[in-house]
Design a protein around this motif. Structure first.
Motif, PDB file in Angstrom:
ATOM      1  N   UNK A 194     -46.870  96.252-125.514  1.00  0.00           N
ATOM      2  CA  UNK A 194     -46.401  96.652-124.272  1.00  0.00           C
ATOM      3  C   UNK A 194     -46.215  96.091-123.197  1.00  0.00           C
ATOM      4  N   UNK A 195     -46.629  94.380-123.085  1.00  0.00           N
ATOM      5  CA  UNK A 195     -47.102  93.614-121.412  1.00  0.00           C
ATOM      6  C   UNK A 195     -45.140  92.989-121.398  1.00  0.00           C
ATOM      7  N   UNK A 196     -44.691  92.357-120.635  1.00  0.00           N
ATOM      8  CA  UNK A 196     -43.648  92.211-120.326  1.00  0.00           C
ATOM      9  C   UNK A 196     -43.723  91.010-119.771  1.00  0.00           C
ATOM     10  N   UNK A 197     -43.796  89.880-120.236  1.00  0.00           N
ATOM     11  CA  UNK A 197     -43.420  88.336-119.834  1.00  0.00           C
ATOM     12  C   UNK A 197     -42.285  88.057-119.539  1.00  0.00           C
ATOM     13  N   UNK A 198     -42.016  87.405-118.279  1.00  0.00           N
ATOM     14  CA  UNK A 198     -41.027  86.816-118.116  1.00  0.00           C
ATOM     15  C   UNK A 198     -41.051  85.324-118.283  1.00  0.00           C
ATOM     16  N   UNK A 199     -39.583  84.631-118.232  1.00  0.00           N
ATOM     17  CA  UNK A 199     -39.619  83.195-118.791  1.00  0.00           C
ATOM     18  C   UNK A 199     -40.824  82.366-117.842  1.00  0.00           C
ATOM     19  N   UNK A 200     -41.296  81.242-118.635  1.00  0.00           N
ATOM     20  CA  UNK A 200     -41.704  80.054-117.593  1.00  0.00           C
ATOM     21  C   UNK A 200     -43.018  80.891-117.366  1.00  0.00           C
ATOM     22  N   UNK A 201     -44.005  81.546-118.280  1.00  0.00           N
ATOM     23  CA  UNK A 201     -45.061  82.062-118.477  1.00  0.00           C
ATOM     24  C   UNK A 201     -46.249  80.991-118.960  1.00  0.00           C
ATOM     25  N   UNK A 202     -47.383  80.920-118.416  1.00  0.00           N
ATOM     26  CA  UNK A 202     -48.588  80.423-119.213  1.00  0.00           C
ATOM     27  C   UNK A 202     -49.766  80.298-119.748  1.00  0.00           C
ATOM     28  N   UNK A 203     -50.151  80.878-120.705  1.00  0.00           N
ATOM     29  CA  UNK A 203     -51.179  81.796-121.244  1.00  0.00           C
ATOM     30  C   UNK A 203     -52.335  80.647-122.320  1.00  0.00           C
ATOM     31  N   UNK A 204     -53.024  80.010-121.765  1.00  0.00           N
ATOM     32  CA  UNK A 204     -53.562  79.007-122.272  1.00  0.00           C
ATOM     33  C   UNK A 204     -55.254  79.391-122.329  1.00  0.00           C
ATOM     34  N   UNK A 205     -55.643  79.201-123.589  1.00  0.00           N
ATOM     35  CA  UNK A 205     -57.002  79.463-124.073  1.00  0.00           C
ATOM     36  C   UNK A 205     -58.349  78.446-124.613  1.00  0.00           C
ATOM     37  N   UNK A 206     -59.118  78.158-124.720  1.00  0.00           N
ATOM     38  CA  UNK A 206     -60.141  76.621-125.152  1.00  0.00           C
ATOM     39  C   UNK A 206     -60.388  77.565-126.477  1.00  0.00           C
ATOM     40  N   UNK A 207     -60.386  76.886-127.858  1.00  0.00           N
ATOM     41  CA  UNK A 207     -61.161  77.467-128.600  1.00  0.00           C
ATOM     42  C   UNK A 207     -62.630  78.260-127.866  1.00  0.00           C
ATOM     43  N   UNK A 208     -63.246  77.564-127.578  1.00  0.00           N
ATOM     44  CA  UNK A 208     -64.573  77.878-127.238  1.00  0.00           C
ATOM     45  C   UNK A 208     -64.796  79.040-126.160  1.00  0.00           C
ATOM     46  N   UNK A 209     -63.239  79.642-125.114  1.00  0.00           N
ATOM     47  CA  UNK A 209     -63.260  80.650-124.572  1.00  0.00           C
ATOM     48  C   UNK A 209     -62.691  81.341-124.520  1.00  0.00           C
ATOM     49  N   UNK A 210     -62.607  82.245-124.003  1.00  0.00           N
ATOM     50  CA  UNK A 210     -62.073  83.921-124.123  1.00  0.00           C
ATOM     51  C   UNK A 210     -60.751  84.366-122.489  1.00  0.00           C
ATOM     52  N   UNK A 211     -59.577  84.381-123.976  1.00  0.00           N
ATOM     53  CA  UNK A 211     -59.245  85.507-122.668  1.00  0.00           C
ATOM     54  C   UNK A 211     -58.100  85.975-123.735  1.00  0.00           C
ATOM     55  N   UNK A 212     -58.207  87.306-122.808  1.00  0.00           N
ATOM     56  CA  UNK A 212     -57.877  88.904-123.127  1.00  0.00           C
ATOM     57  C   UNK A 212     -56.724  89.233-122.202  1.00  0.00           C
ATOM     58  N   UNK A 213     -55.774  90.236-122.405  1.00  0.00           N
ATOM     59  CA  UNK A 213     -54.795  90.580-121.442  1.00  0.00           C
ATOM     60  C   UNK A 213     -54.699  92.060-122.518  1.00  0.00           C
ATOM     61  N   UNK A 214     -55.226  92.933-121.710  1.00  0.00           N
ATOM     62  CA  UNK A 214     -54.457  94.790-122.653  1.00  0.00           C
ATOM     63  C   UNK A 214     -53.085  94.386-122.784  1.00  0.00           C
ATOM     64  N   UNK A 215     -53.149  96.563-121.442  1.00  0.00           N
ATOM     65  CA  UNK A 215     -51.580  96.496-122.213  1.00  0.00           C
ATOM     66  C   UNK A 215     -51.314  97.014-120.922  1.00  0.00           C
ATOM     67  N   UNK A 216     -49.679  97.167-121.111  1.00  0.00           N
ATOM     68  CA  UNK A 216     -48.334  97.532-120.538  1.00  0.00           C
ATOM     69  C   UNK A 216     -48.924  96.114-118.658  1.00  0.00           C
ATOM     70  N   UNK A 217     -48.860  94.950-118.357  1.00  0.00           N
ATOM     71  CA  UNK A 217     -49.104  94.163-118.236  1.00  0.00           C
ATOM     72  C   UNK A 217     -47.330  93.594-116.939  1.00  0.00           C
ATOM     73  N   UNK A 218     -47.463  93.230-116.032  1.00  0.00           N
ATOM     74  CA  UNK A 218     -46.170  92.342-116.443  1.00  0.00           C
ATOM     75  C   UNK A 218     -46.409  91.333-115.551  1.00  0.00           C
TER      76      UNK A 218
END
Length: 208
Positions: A51-75
């Motif tokens: 249920x997340x909403x991503x507008x144009x030109x959003x960047x979500x990057x994560x190195x293989x040894x790091x961690x990136x978590x994005x839960x629910x219903x974020x805009x």
């Protein structure tokens, strides 16, 4: 779309560890809304909720040894960048990132950014280092936040301003600050601990 064109778009994404355009489109299967799959860049190491909403030109990057978590219903509005390079970026549910852009980078030793639920991070705010932004907290303006802790509390809409989560607003640099529930700093330049005020100073309590 011609398959050759799609392949040309996907090749650099694969090389950079990003989802292909088709894989980005498939995120809709879990209720995520991607308005422009061609301008959104998403790491294949991202752990994404629903249920997340991503507008144009959003960047979500994560190195293989790091961690990136994005839960629910974020805009995530246009200009949002989350980059987990050396450490973790952990985001809860129901947050607003932007309008006006937002940056979070875990890109140095010891960096770890934790963001709770229901916060607002607007107007070009950026977060670095070891930061904890509690549920309901707010960053309002072009503020560079480094190694800060903002206590969680009630959301900005709560009738009691002194029960609300901590807030930084204005523009400038906030470094090494700890704000408790109901506290706010309105800064211009360097944010200082001695400038902390109760939120009721700016938003008086409504008398019943």
């Amino acid at each position: 779309m011609r398959l050759e064109l799609l392949a040309a778009l996907d090749a650099p994404r694969r090389s950079a560890g990003l989802l292909t355009v088709t894989e980005v489109l498939a995120l809709a299967d879990t209720g995520n809304v991607i308005y422009d799959p061609f301008s959104v860049l998403i790491s294949r190491h991202l752990k994404l909720g629903e249920g997340n909403v991503l507008y144009p030109c959003v960047t979500l990057t994560c190195a293989p040894t790091a961690e990136l978590r994005l839960g629910n219903r974020n805009v995530l509005h246009t200009g949002t960048l989350l980059a987990a390079e050396t450490g973790a970026i952990l985001v809860g549910d129901g947050n607003q990132f932007g309008e006006g852009g937002f940056t979070a980078k875990a890109n140095r030793p010891g960096a770890r950014i934790r963001i709770g639920d229901g916060g607002r991070y607007l107007g070009g705010a950026s977060v670095f280092g070891e930061c904890s932004l509690g549920s309901g907290s707010q960053l309002l303006g072009a503020i560079s936040v480094d190694n800060c802790t903002l206590a969680g509390g009630a959301p900005f809409s709560d009738a009691d301003p002194d029960a609300r989560a901590a807030v930084l607003k204005g523009s400038g640099t906030a470094r090494g600050l700890v704000l408790e529930v109901g506290q706010v700093i309105l800064g211009n330049g360097v944010f200082r601990a001695e400038d902390v005020k109760p939120q009721a100073f700016y938003h008086p309590k409504v008398k019943s």
